[in-house]
Motif scaffolding. Sequence first.
Motif, PDB file in Angstrom:
ATOM      1  N   LEU A 109       0.810  -1.224   0.000  1.00 18.45           N
ATOM      2  CA  LEU A 109       0.000   0.000   0.000  1.00 18.45           C
ATOM      3  C   LEU A 109       0.845   1.277   0.000  1.00 18.45           C
ATOM      4  CD1 LEU A 109      -2.892  -0.766   2.527  1.00 18.45           C
ATOM      5  CD2 LEU A 109      -2.938  -0.899   0.022  1.00 18.45           C
ATOM      6  N   ARG A 110       2.150   1.160   0.210  1.00 20.23           N
ATOM      7  CA  ARG A 110       2.978   2.365   0.360  1.00 20.23           C
ATOM      8  C   ARG A 110       2.853   3.364  -0.789  1.00 20.23           C
ATOM      9  NH1 ARG A 110       7.091  -1.131   2.693  1.00 20.23           N
ATOM     10  NH2 ARG A 110       7.021  -0.872   4.950  1.00 20.23           N
ATOM     11  N   PRO A 111       2.830   2.927  -2.062  1.00 24.09           N
ATOM     12  CA  PRO A 111       2.742   3.915  -3.146  1.00 24.09           C
ATOM     13  C   PRO A 111       1.337   4.460  -3.398  1.00 24.09           C
ATOM     14  CG  PRO A 111       2.878   1.718  -4.083  1.00 24.09           C
ATOM     15  CD  PRO A 111       3.045   1.563  -2.589  1.00 24.09           C
ATOM     16  N   MET A 112       0.378   4.107  -2.527  1.00 23.13           N
ATOM     17  CA  MET A 112      -1.011   4.482  -2.783  1.00 23.13           C
ATOM     18  C   MET A 112      -1.210   6.001  -2.887  1.00 23.13           C
ATOM     19  SD  MET A 112      -4.483   3.611  -0.639  1.00 23.13           S
ATOM     20  CE  MET A 112      -4.446   1.855  -0.913  1.00 23.13           C
ATOM     21  N   THR A 113      -0.434   6.777  -2.134  1.00 27.22           N
ATOM     22  CA  THR A 113      -0.621   8.231  -2.140  1.00 27.22           C
ATOM     23  C   THR A 113       0.385   8.953  -3.035  1.00 27.22           C
ATOM     24  OG1 THR A 113       0.783   8.444  -0.176  1.00 27.22           O
ATOM     25  CG2 THR A 113      -1.593   8.231   0.182  1.00 27.22           C
ATOM     26  N   THR A 114       1.228   8.199  -3.728  1.00 20.42           N
ATOM     27  CA  THR A 114       2.243   8.812  -4.592  1.00 20.42           C
ATOM     28  C   THR A 114       1.663   9.059  -5.980  1.00 20.42           C
ATOM     29  OG1 THR A 114       3.987   7.627  -3.409  1.00 20.42           O
ATOM     30  CG2 THR A 114       4.552   8.576  -5.556  1.00 20.42           C
ATOM     31  N   ILE A 115       1.856  10.257  -6.506  1.00 15.38           N
ATOM     32  CA  ILE A 115       1.377  10.565  -7.852  1.00 15.38           C
ATOM     33  C   ILE A 115       2.570  10.780  -8.778  1.00 15.38           C
ATOM     34  CG2 ILE A 115      -0.797  11.569  -7.075  1.00 15.38           C
ATOM     35  CD1 ILE A 115       0.425  14.319  -7.429  1.00 15.38           C
ATOM     36  N   ILE A 116       2.359  10.486 -10.036  1.00 14.91           N
ATOM     37  CA  ILE A 116       3.407  10.649 -11.043  1.00 14.91           C
ATOM     38  C   ILE A 116       3.010  11.802 -11.955  1.00 14.91           C
ATOM     39  CG2 ILE A 116       4.603   9.582 -12.984  1.00 14.91           C
ATOM     40  CD1 ILE A 116       4.170   6.885 -11.640  1.00 14.91           C
ATOM     41  N   ILE A 117       3.789  12.869 -11.902  1.00 14.64           N
ATOM     42  CA  ILE A 117       3.518  14.050 -12.724  1.00 14.64           C
ATOM     43  C   ILE A 117       4.717  14.290 -13.642  1.00 14.64           C
ATOM     44  CG2 ILE A 117       3.065  16.517 -12.741  1.00 14.64           C
ATOM     45  CD1 ILE A 117       0.760  14.894 -11.658  1.00 14.64           C
ATOM     46  N   GLU A 158      -3.390  17.139 -13.899  1.00 16.44           N
ATOM     47  CA  GLU A 158      -2.425  17.054 -12.806  1.00 16.44           C
ATOM     48  C   GLU A 158      -3.024  17.605 -11.514  1.00 16.44           C
ATOM     49  OE1 GLU A 158       0.965  19.096 -14.278  1.00 16.44           O
ATOM     50  OE2 GLU A 158       1.529  17.498 -15.675  1.00 16.44           O
ATOM     51  N   SER A 159      -3.766  18.685 -11.621  1.00 13.51           N
ATOM     52  CA  SER A 159      -4.415  19.266 -10.443  1.00 13.51           C
ATOM     53  C   SER A 159      -5.416  18.289  -9.839  1.00 13.51           C
ATOM     54  CB  SER A 159      -5.117  20.571 -10.818  1.00 13.51           C
ATOM     55  OG  SER A 159      -5.811  21.110  -9.723  1.00 13.51           O
ATOM     56  N   ALA A 160      -6.157  17.584 -10.701  1.00 16.04           N
ATOM     57  CA  ALA A 160      -7.138  16.606 -10.216  1.00 16.04           C
ATOM     58  C   ALA A 160      -6.447  15.460  -9.475  1.00 16.04           C
ATOM     59  CB  ALA A 160      -7.953  16.068 -11.385  1.00 16.04           C
ATOM     60  N   LEU A 161      -5.308  14.999  -9.998  1.00 14.78           N
ATOM     61  CA  LEU A 161      -4.573  13.917  -9.344  1.00 14.78           C
ATOM     62  C   LEU A 161      -4.061  14.353  -7.976  1.00 14.78           C
ATOM     63  CD1 LEU A 161      -2.439  12.412 -12.272  1.00 14.78           C
ATOM     64  CD2 LEU A 161      -4.462  11.421 -11.178  1.00 14.78           C
ATOM     65  N   ARG A 162      -3.506  15.566  -7.930  1.00 11.64           N
ATOM     66  CA  ARG A 162      -2.994  16.075  -6.647  1.00 11.64           C
ATOM     67  C   ARG A 162      -4.130  16.229  -5.631  1.00 11.64           C
ATOM     68  NH1 ARG A 162       0.311  19.521 -10.085  1.00 11.64           N
ATOM     69  NH2 ARG A 162       2.511  18.928  -9.903  1.00 11.64           N
ATOM     70  N   THR A 163      -5.236  16.786  -6.099  1.00 10.97           N
ATOM     71  CA  THR A 163      -6.375  16.999  -5.204  1.00 10.97           C
ATOM     72  C   THR A 163      -6.916  15.675  -4.680  1.00 10.97           C
ATOM     73  OG1 THR A 163      -6.977  19.046  -6.356  1.00 10.97           O
ATOM     74  CG2 THR A 163      -8.685  17.989  -5.022  1.00 10.97           C
ATOM     75  N   TYR A 164      -7.034  14.688  -5.550  1.00 13.33           N
ATOM     76  CA  TYR A 164      -7.565  13.385  -5.155  1.00 13.33           C
ATOM     77  C   TYR A 164      -6.658  12.733  -4.115  1.00 13.33           C
ATOM     78  CZ  TYR A 164      -9.356   8.605  -5.527  1.00 13.33           C
ATOM     79  OH  TYR A 164      -9.881   7.360  -5.240  1.00 13.33           O
ATOM     80  N   SER A 165      -5.342  12.830  -4.346  1.00 12.99           N
ATOM     81  CA  SER A 165      -4.397  12.234  -3.405  1.00 12.99           C
ATOM     82  C   SER A 165      -4.378  12.991  -2.083  1.00 12.99           C
ATOM     83  CB  SER A 165      -2.992  12.217  -4.015  1.00 12.99           C
ATOM     84  OG  SER A 165      -2.051  11.695  -3.114  1.00 12.99           O
ATOM     85  N   ARG A 166      -4.344  14.329  -2.149  1.00  8.31           N
ATOM     86  CA  ARG A 166      -4.225  15.153  -0.940  1.00  8.31           C
ATOM     87  C   ARG A 166      -5.513  15.180  -0.121  1.00  8.31           C
ATOM     88  NH1 ARG A 166      -3.640  19.944  -3.242  1.00  8.31           N
ATOM     89  NH2 ARG A 166      -5.859  20.370  -2.996  1.00  8.31           N
ATOM     90  N   ASP A 167      -6.669  15.309  -0.797  1.00  7.01           N
ATOM     91  CA  ASP A 167      -7.923  15.564  -0.086  1.00  7.01           C
ATOM     92  C   ASP A 167      -8.751  14.309   0.182  1.00  7.01           C
ATOM     93  OD1 ASP A 167      -7.134  18.168  -0.264  1.00  7.01           O
ATOM     94  OD2 ASP A 167      -8.553  18.730  -1.842  1.00  7.01           O
ATOM     95  N   ILE A 168      -8.442  13.219  -0.520  1.00 10.26           N
ATOM     96  CA  ILE A 168      -9.263  12.019  -0.347  1.00 10.26           C
ATOM     97  C   ILE A 168      -8.435  10.840   0.185  1.00 10.26           C
ATOM     98  CG2 ILE A 168     -10.690  10.292  -1.532  1.00 10.26           C
ATOM     99  CD1 ILE A 168     -11.626  12.503  -3.404  1.00 10.26           C
ATOM    100  N   LYS A 170      -5.094  10.515   1.217  1.00  8.00           N
ATOM    101  CA  LYS A 170      -4.265  10.694   2.417  1.00  8.00           C
ATOM    102  C   LYS A 170      -5.080  10.848   3.693  1.00  8.00           C
ATOM    103  CE  LYS A 170      -0.139  12.449   0.101  1.00  8.00           C
ATOM    104  NZ  LYS A 170       0.800  13.589  -0.061  1.00  8.00           N
ATOM    105  N   PRO A 171      -6.111  11.707   3.701  1.00  9.13           N
ATOM    106  CA  PRO A 171      -6.897  11.819   4.943  1.00  9.13           C
ATOM    107  C   PRO A 171      -7.541  10.497   5.360  1.00  9.13           C
ATOM    108  CG  PRO A 171      -7.345  13.677   3.507  1.00  9.13           C
ATOM    109  CD  PRO A 171      -6.548  12.706   2.704  1.00  9.13           C
ATOM    110  N   PHE A 172      -8.045   9.749   4.371  1.00 14.25           N
ATOM    111  CA  PHE A 172      -8.687   8.474   4.709  1.00 14.25           C
ATOM    112  C   PHE A 172      -7.678   7.497   5.289  1.00 14.25           C
ATOM    113  CE2 PHE A 172      -9.662   4.090   3.665  1.00 14.25           C
ATOM    114  CZ  PHE A 172     -10.886   3.938   4.299  1.00 14.25           C
ATOM    115  N   MET A 173      -6.509   7.347   4.619  1.00 12.66           N
ATOM    116  CA  MET A 173      -5.527   6.382   5.085  1.00 12.66           C
ATOM    117  C   MET A 173      -4.948   6.771   6.439  1.00 12.66           C
ATOM    118  SD  MET A 173      -5.638   4.046   2.876  1.00 12.66           S
ATOM    119  CE  MET A 173      -4.265   3.053   3.469  1.00 12.66           C
ATOM    120  N   LEU A 174      -4.758   8.068   6.673  1.00 12.76           N
ATOM    121  CA  LEU A 174      -4.240   8.511   7.975  1.00 12.76           C
ATOM    122  C   LEU A 174      -5.223   8.226   9.099  1.00 12.76           C
ATOM    123  CD1 LEU A 174      -2.576  11.937   7.025  1.00 12.76           C
ATOM    124  CD2 LEU A 174      -1.403   9.879   7.838  1.00 12.76           C
ATOM    125  N   GLY A 175      -6.510   8.287   8.791  1.00 14.57           N
ATOM    126  CA  GLY A 175      -7.520   8.029   9.805  1.00 14.57           C
ATOM    127  C   GLY A 175      -7.894   6.564   9.944  1.00 14.57           C
TER     128      GLY A 175
END
Length: 231
Positions: A109-117, A158-168, A170-175
């Motif tokens: 699961l480690r690369p789950m929050t990593t995006i490739i831009i 690219e903005s959509a990918l960043r937003t999805y990773s940052r706002d959806i 990461k918060p879910f996995m951290l919680g």
Amino acid sequence: MFRVLASLRRELIERGGIHRYLSYAVGEILLVVIGILLALQVNDWAQAREDAAQERFILQRMDSDLADDQELIAYQISKGESFIADHKASVDILLGTREASLEEFRSLLRPMTTIIIFQSNAPTFEQIVATGNLDLIENQSLSDAVVRYYTRDLDGWESALRTYSRDIIKPFMLGFDHRPQPPQTSTREDAVAPFTQIDVSGSAVPPKTLDEYRNSVSILNILRTRIYTLE
């Protein structure tokens, strides 16, 4: 040549041959005009040679920039394929079609929050645009292709990918669960974050079990979405 013509002109004036002198003057004017045209032609040739030399220099630098882009793209494709393989393996574990330990699953699961831009290496293009030298590329099809390549608009994606990773994600996995401990042999790049080095085994909140991961529809959907965007 011009000294001889000047001497002839003086001789014609002294003889009083106005008609002959005017006829000569017309010839002299034509000779000067021809000289000017030849000089301009020489200047045009010199400018053309200079422009051609600049064009070769620009294209050579741009070729080097594109070689760097190709190397980066190859690396990112390889990285993306690795992420896809990890995500598919994670899905198989969640669906029960692949056996794995909790530690193995969490490592996948480690690369789950990593995006490739991808961001192109464009110093040469930016310079020729700033200096107005884009027109030095004589081949119009090539010039158009260069402009299309360097001005493609991927900001929305690219903005959509960043937003999805940052706002959806990461918060879910951290919680949802404690972040996994990186392996002892991992590099800083492989570690998910510096705080994962902290031992949380004594926390009042125990780590999730593999069955609890399997019961999370959100994790399954996140993985499926990641596979779709990466492929």
